[in-house]
Design a protein around this motif. Sequence first.
Motif: not given
Length: 172
Positions: A123-135
């Motif tokens: 879901g959206l929370l999964f992808w936001l967490n992944k983006f924050a970690y990658a950023s």
Amino acid sequence: MNTNILQTLASNAPPSSSIRTPLKPSTTATTNTYRGRPIRLRPISSTSGSSSNDAPQPVPPPITPPDTVEIRFRRGSRRQRQRREGRGREKQPLETQASATPKKWEDMSLSEKAMDLYMGEKGLLFWLNKFAYASIFITIGAWILFRFVGPSLNLYQLDAAPLSPSNMFKGS
């Protein structure tokens, strides 16, 4: 507490300049009343009991420890034992039963679809967490490229030259 005792103690108090003599423990029991009931007070004494006769008190026999002690160690938890015995299959928590058989997208209501899109497995929370970690790594990599790689390739020059390693901790 009886107020007569306090008054007699106050009237018989020795003056502060008199010589104090050690008090002898009293061997007689005193009786006071508390809420109309008689209370028997015995002085604390290690040499004699409440009786006037000096009869020796019977000594209780010493306590002997038991010969053997059985200590049983349990291995594993209750859930593990139940799984081994096969009882754990009958009583599964509701969460594991629900996640074992996911509903089809067509069978979900509108609120269930929204919750799945927001908090689902992808879901959206999964992808936001992944983006924050990658950023975090993207930002660190961009800073290294800007600070060190760009000037070394003569793409641009910084206002101040980089400090030498010997001057790194001396300050400016």
